[in-house]
Write a protein that holds these residues in place. Sequence first.
Motif, PDB file in Angstrom:
ATOM      1  N   THR A 133       9.029   3.723  14.592  1.00 39.94           N
ATOM      2  CA  THR A 133       8.536   2.396  14.234  1.00 39.94           C
ATOM      3  C   THR A 133       7.462   2.522  13.145  1.00 39.94           C
ATOM      4  N   ASP A 134       7.154   1.403  12.494  1.00 46.36           N
ATOM      5  CA  ASP A 134       6.175   1.421  11.401  1.00 46.36           C
ATOM      6  C   ASP A 134       4.849   2.007  11.852  1.00 46.36           C
ATOM      7  N   GLN A 188       4.856   5.667  12.504  1.00 42.13           N
ATOM      8  CA  GLN A 188       4.815   6.388  11.230  1.00 42.13           C
ATOM      9  C   GLN A 188       3.403   6.407  10.659  1.00 42.13           C
ATOM     10  N   TYR A 189       2.690   5.286  10.740  1.00 41.56           N
ATOM     11  CA  TYR A 189       1.308   5.254  10.236  1.00 41.56           C
ATOM     12  C   TYR A 189       0.445   6.269  10.982  1.00 41.56           C
ATOM     13  N   THR A 248      -3.144   2.093   7.406  1.00 48.56           N
ATOM     14  CA  THR A 248      -2.372   0.852   7.487  1.00 48.56           C
ATOM     15  C   THR A 248      -2.846  -0.161   6.449  1.00 48.56           C
ATOM     16  N   SER A 289      -0.647  -3.363   5.606  1.00 48.22           N
ATOM     17  CA  SER A 289      -0.187  -3.775   6.930  1.00 48.22           C
ATOM     18  C   SER A 289      -1.378  -4.051   7.843  1.00 48.22           C
ATOM     19  N   ARG A 305       6.971   9.504   4.349  1.00 53.74           N
ATOM     20  CA  ARG A 305       6.309   8.198   4.287  1.00 53.74           C
ATOM     21  C   ARG A 305       6.362   7.628   2.867  1.00 53.74           C
ATOM     22  N   GLU A 355       8.137   3.995   1.886  1.00 58.61           N
ATOM     23  CA  GLU A 355       7.400   2.903   1.237  1.00 58.61           C
ATOM     24  C   GLU A 355       7.928   2.595  -0.150  1.00 58.61           C
TER      25      GLU A 355
END
Length: 396
Positions: free
Chosen positions: A299-300, A303-304, A333, A338, A390, A394
């Motif tokens: 999930t986002d 990953q962060y 983030t 985000s 990553r 992006e």
Amino acid sequence: MSGPFSDLEDTIFSDKSVLTEDYQPEEILERDEEIEEYRYALQDVLFGRAPENIMLYGKAGLGKTAVTTYMMNALKAEAEERKQADDLYIHELNCNGKTLFVVVRQLVNSLLPENASEFPKRGLGTSDAFEELYRQLDRVGGTHFLVFDEIDHLDDVNTLLYELPRASSNGHITNSQVGVIGISNNYTFRQSLSSKVKDTLMENEISFSPYNADELQTILRDRADRAFVDGACDRSAIAMAAAISAKDMGNARQAIDLLRVGAKVAEKNEDRKVEDDHIESAKELVQRGRLSNRVRDQTDHAQYILETIAHLEQQKKTPARSKDIKAYYEKVTTEWGSEPLTTLKSIQDHLSDLHMLGFLQRSEQNDGERGGRRYEYELDLDPQIIIDARKEVESE
């Protein structure tokens, strides 16, 4: 006039698609026991009886999805020949990165009449989507198998697995029958389900164990015979690819990737045969690619967090406590535009999951009676792989 491709006259491949992830073999090798279990679990459908629920467990690359596709195709073909069998419909969805609403909406849209408007993306809730799903199932009638690949990635899986198996007994459907097939990479997935789901699911469980070297050699020999022109792949190269994969994860996908990438290395070197040294060269390339794909599958926010720990690792600030990770994570983030998760507990839950998935090492520290116990985390893989993955995500 010569161009950059004018000197390309032949290739070691006869059918390169055989070595791709999308290839579906006509015959499944080295999974006879699992196919027999599957056959027994599916047989009721051929006699017009209600389908049973089935859960498949095993790590990625062990044949769960390929066997499921093979069995669904065979079942559908057989059902068409049987008078006792209802009309059979197969619906396959991948749950990775999807919400429950999105999954149910996709099912609804797959059932709607050809000229009907799609179920709206906004304005209605998950309960509305379930109601429409039941309406469409009864409108179509027959027996429906709902196949959920990577079901362990679904956000509200308990609701899905409580609703669908009970749809008939709860009176939601009267003119159709539903069976659920869940495919999970997590052997402990069932333990995460609520007690009421466990009590009502009543599923058949089929576990896929890792392949050994001999089994992988059988699979690779079959693929090589189809993929390459005669004499273009050395048998010892096949044995090496099988041995590497068996020692690592027992993963057929990895073994096939080694063969495919090894062949690319051979062609790049203008060699006419895939040999051991090409497989050796492919080993690092495949490993980095697989780790990168595993990162991208998260999930986002997972990953962060991985990117956060990768940066901390490069700054030699690991092992790190969750509160220190949270502080740097908020910076990561924000830089990606985000909104960060706000509670330390949510970060700790992600850290625990990433540790369970093998991305992180976790060590327990004891600060005495006043400080209590706490965990510290560090990466269990090359931080540059995380950062590169990553950047690719992006930039897409």
